[in-house]
Design an enzyme around this catalytic site. Structure first.
Site, PDB file in Angstrom:
ATOM      1  N   LYS A  66       6.458  12.471  -3.789  1.00 40.07           N
ATOM      2  CA  LYS A  66       5.460  12.228  -4.959  1.00 40.07           C
ATOM      3  C   LYS A  66       4.349  12.430  -4.770  1.00 40.07           C
ATOM      4  O   LYS A  66       3.474  13.034  -5.583  1.00 40.07           O
ATOM      5  CB  LYS A  66       6.000  10.692  -5.234  1.00 40.07           C
ATOM      6  CG  LYS A  66       7.594  10.457  -5.850  1.00 40.07           C
ATOM      7  CD  LYS A  66       7.660   8.885  -6.250  1.00 40.07           C
ATOM      8  CE  LYS A  66       8.877   8.772  -6.785  1.00 40.07           C
ATOM      9  NZ  LYS A  66       8.971   7.319  -7.373  1.00 40.07           N
ATOM     10  N   GLY A 130       5.384  -6.003  -2.040  1.00 42.77           N
ATOM     11  CA  GLY A 130       5.172  -4.600  -1.715  1.00 42.77           C
ATOM     12  C   GLY A 130       3.685  -3.879  -1.747  1.00 42.77           C
ATOM     13  O   GLY A 130       3.206  -4.151  -2.686  1.00 42.77           O
TER      14      GLY A 130
HETATM   15  P1  NDP Z   1       7.549   2.805   0.860  1.00 42.37           P
HETATM   16  O1  NDP Z   1       8.266   3.066   1.876  1.00 42.37           O
HETATM   17  O2  NDP Z   1       6.568   3.634   0.054  1.00 42.37           O
HETATM   18  O3  NDP Z   1       7.068   1.358   0.758  1.00 42.37           O
HETATM   19  C1  NDP Z   1       8.017   0.123   1.352  1.00 42.37           C
HETATM   20  C2  NDP Z   1       7.161  -1.061   1.272  1.00 42.37           C
HETATM   21  O4  NDP Z   1       8.374  -1.939   1.294  1.00 42.37           O
HETATM   22  C3  NDP Z   1       6.208  -1.541   1.874  1.00 42.37           C
HETATM   23  O5  NDP Z   1       5.214  -2.103   1.286  1.00 42.37           O
HETATM   24  C4  NDP Z   1       6.579  -2.060   3.170  1.00 42.37           C
HETATM   25  O6  NDP Z   1       5.848  -3.077   3.880  1.00 42.37           O
HETATM   26  C5  NDP Z   1       7.712  -2.912   2.338  1.00 42.37           C
HETATM   27  N1  NDP Z   1       8.754  -3.364   3.290  1.00 42.37           N
HETATM   28  C6  NDP Z   1       9.863  -2.519   4.052  1.00 42.37           C
HETATM   29  N2  NDP Z   1      10.772  -3.416   4.550  1.00 42.37           N
HETATM   30  C7  NDP Z   1      10.357  -4.611   4.344  1.00 42.37           C
HETATM   31  C8  NDP Z   1      10.982  -5.734   4.826  1.00 42.37           C
HETATM   32  N3  NDP Z   1      12.144  -5.906   5.624  1.00 42.37           N
HETATM   33  N4  NDP Z   1      10.439  -7.144   4.489  1.00 42.37           N
HETATM   34  C9  NDP Z   1       9.379  -6.846   3.729  1.00 42.37           C
HETATM   35  N5  NDP Z   1       8.500  -5.715   3.030  1.00 42.37           N
HETATM   36  C10 NDP Z   1       9.361  -4.497   3.680  1.00 42.37           C
HETATM   37  O7  NDP Z   1       9.001   2.698  -0.500  1.00 42.37           O
HETATM   38  P2  NDP Z   1       8.741   2.727  -1.894  1.00 42.37           P
HETATM   39  O8  NDP Z   1       7.389   2.043  -2.538  1.00 42.37           O
HETATM   40  O9  NDP Z   1       8.705   4.226  -2.328  1.00 42.37           O
HETATM   41  O10 NDP Z   1      10.243   2.132  -2.539  1.00 42.37           O
HETATM   42  C11 NDP Z   1      10.296   0.697  -2.655  1.00 42.37           C
HETATM   43  C12 NDP Z   1      11.629   0.391  -3.449  1.00 42.37           C
HETATM   44  O11 NDP Z   1      11.611   0.667  -4.723  1.00 42.37           O
HETATM   45  C13 NDP Z   1      12.876   1.104  -2.926  1.00 42.37           C
HETATM   46  O12 NDP Z   1      13.785   0.272  -2.545  1.00 42.37           O
HETATM   47  C14 NDP Z   1      13.074   2.005  -4.187  1.00 42.37           C
HETATM   48  O13 NDP Z   1      14.361   2.457  -3.956  1.00 42.37           O
HETATM   49  C15 NDP Z   1      12.680   1.147  -4.978  1.00 42.37           C
HETATM   50  N6  NDP Z   1      12.307   2.212  -6.301  1.00 42.37           N
HETATM   51  C16 NDP Z   1      12.960   2.056  -7.386  1.00 42.37           C
HETATM   52  C17 NDP Z   1      12.739   2.777  -8.649  1.00 42.37           C
HETATM   53  C18 NDP Z   1      13.527   2.640  -9.635  1.00 42.37           C
HETATM   54  O14 NDP Z   1      13.432   3.422 -10.841  1.00 42.37           O
HETATM   55  N7  NDP Z   1      14.276   1.416  -9.869  1.00 42.37           N
HETATM   56  C19 NDP Z   1      11.643   3.779  -8.743  1.00 42.37           C
HETATM   57  C20 NDP Z   1      11.148   3.804  -7.384  1.00 42.37           C
HETATM   58  C21 NDP Z   1      11.128   3.245  -6.315  1.00 42.37           C
HETATM   59  P3  NDP Z   1       4.865  -2.508   4.914  1.00 42.37           P
HETATM   60  O15 NDP Z   1       3.748  -2.085   4.307  1.00 42.37           O
HETATM   61  O16 NDP Z   1       4.601  -3.872   5.692  1.00 42.37           O
HETATM   62  O17 NDP Z   1       5.593  -1.538   5.717  1.00 42.37           O
END
Ligand code: NDP
Length: 277
Positions: A66, A130
């Site tokens: 992206k 997040g």
């Molecule tokens: P990123 O990898 O960019 O970010 C992941 C985020 O999740 C970070 O803030 C991370 O925290 C946090 N995180 C990961 N694991 C944990 C955990 N076990 N406990 C707490 N926080 C956690 O991912 P994206 O932002 O791209 O995607 C996030 C979600 O959104 C995905 O599940 C994706 O499928 C969904 N999504 C859905 C869409 C839809 O159309 N429905 C569109 C886009 C995304 P830290 O910073 O601490 O690592």
């Protein structure tokens, strides 16, 4: 030749976008193709160029491209600029190499909440969990709805702080702020959006049940995983729960609008996709 679209990602085999756009095509009586393309991790631009050369006129882009999609474009919508990332590209608007980049995730989320779920955002206390790409893509659209409060909490605090700073031009007078996850027990929200990827790993982001107002909506952007640990916790706390299928279909509908100038009826497509999971 029929119009050609694609979704780029790596991996991409899991993507449901081809079936969503196929359903739109049937509903609208349009003929176009929409395929998955797994771009090499080190050559997204090459993959896009090759698709354009073969006649591609538009594309969706998912993880991890992206940011690269945003960088590749020559023109950007305001919402793509706010997110600093693009999930939709339009080619062929001109004869030259112009590429228009948009980000339809935020409008997809807001439309799902407002129109499909018939829940207000305006005046409500909203928490986004997040600070990754998904949170970044939806915050400006949420802010535009004028919630009473827009809070961001993330496992890694500094990332939430950076996100708040990066998006500050979108917040205006809004009460937008970061909450340390350790301080969440002192707060209550009407709408809690899980924009973490925790549900992908059957994990639970830190969220105390007391954060959910009795009439709260808990929205997990994850889809196809059933009752995720986040949604289960929210349901036990008395909240209404929903996954991100509606957002997925709404962001696709917005791309369809950009590419073809028509907005499909999303309701039957959301229902069919829910049954398919
Ligand atoms: P990123 O990898 O960019 O970010 C992941 C985020 O999740 C970070 O803030 C991370 O925290 C946090 N995180 C990961 N694991 C944990 C955990 N076990 N406990 C707490 N926080 C956690 O991912 P994206 O932002 O791209 O995607 C996030 C979600 O959104 C995905 O599940 C994706 O499928 C969904 N999504 C859905 C869409 C839809 O159309 N429905 C569109 C886009 C995304 P830290 O910073 O601490 O690592």
């Amino acid at each position: 030749m029929i119009d050609q679209y694609a979704v780029f990602g790596n991996p991409i085999s899991h993507s449901r976008s081809p079936e969503i756009h196929a359903a739109f095509a049937t509903q609208l009586g349009h003929r176009f193709s929409y395929v998955r393309i797994e771009a090499p991790l080190d050559d997204f631009v090459g993959a896009v160029q090759s698709f354009r050369r073969s006649g591609g006129i538009g594309a969706n882009v998912t993880v991890p491209f992206k940011l690269a999609a945003f960088a590749l474009a020559t023109e950007h919508s305001a919402r793509a600029v706010a997110a600093g990332a693009a999930n939709t590209l339009c080619f062929g608007l001109r004869q030259d190499d112009a590429v228009f980049a948009d980000n339809t995730d935020g409008v997809g989320l807001v439309r799902d909440i407002r129109q499909n779920l018939r829940q207000a955002i305006t005046g409500r206390r909203v928490l986004v969990l997040g600070a990754g790409g998904a949170a970044r893509s939806v915050l400006a659209a949420l802010a535009a709805e004028a919630p009473a409060e827009l809070a961001i909490a993330n496992r890694t605090l500094f990332k939430a702080q950076r996100l708040l700073m990066d998006l500050s031009p979108c917040f205006g007078d809004l009460h937008a702020h970061v909450i340390d996850v350790a301080a969440l027990p002192g707060h209550r929200f009407d709408l809690v959006i899980n924009a973490t990827s925790a549900s992908l790993f059957e994990d639970l982001p830190l969220i105390p049940p007391a954060c959910f107002d009795p009439h709260a909506l808990a929205y997990d952007m994850m889809y196809g995983k059933g009752l995720t640990p986040f949604l289960a916790l929210a349901r036990n706390a008395g909240a209404q729960t929903v996954d991100g299928v509606g957002m997925l279909v709404e962001q696709a509908a917005e791309a369809c609008w950009l590419w073809r100038g028509v907005r499909p009826d999303t309701k039957p497509v959301i229902e069919a996709l829910r049954l398919a999971f």
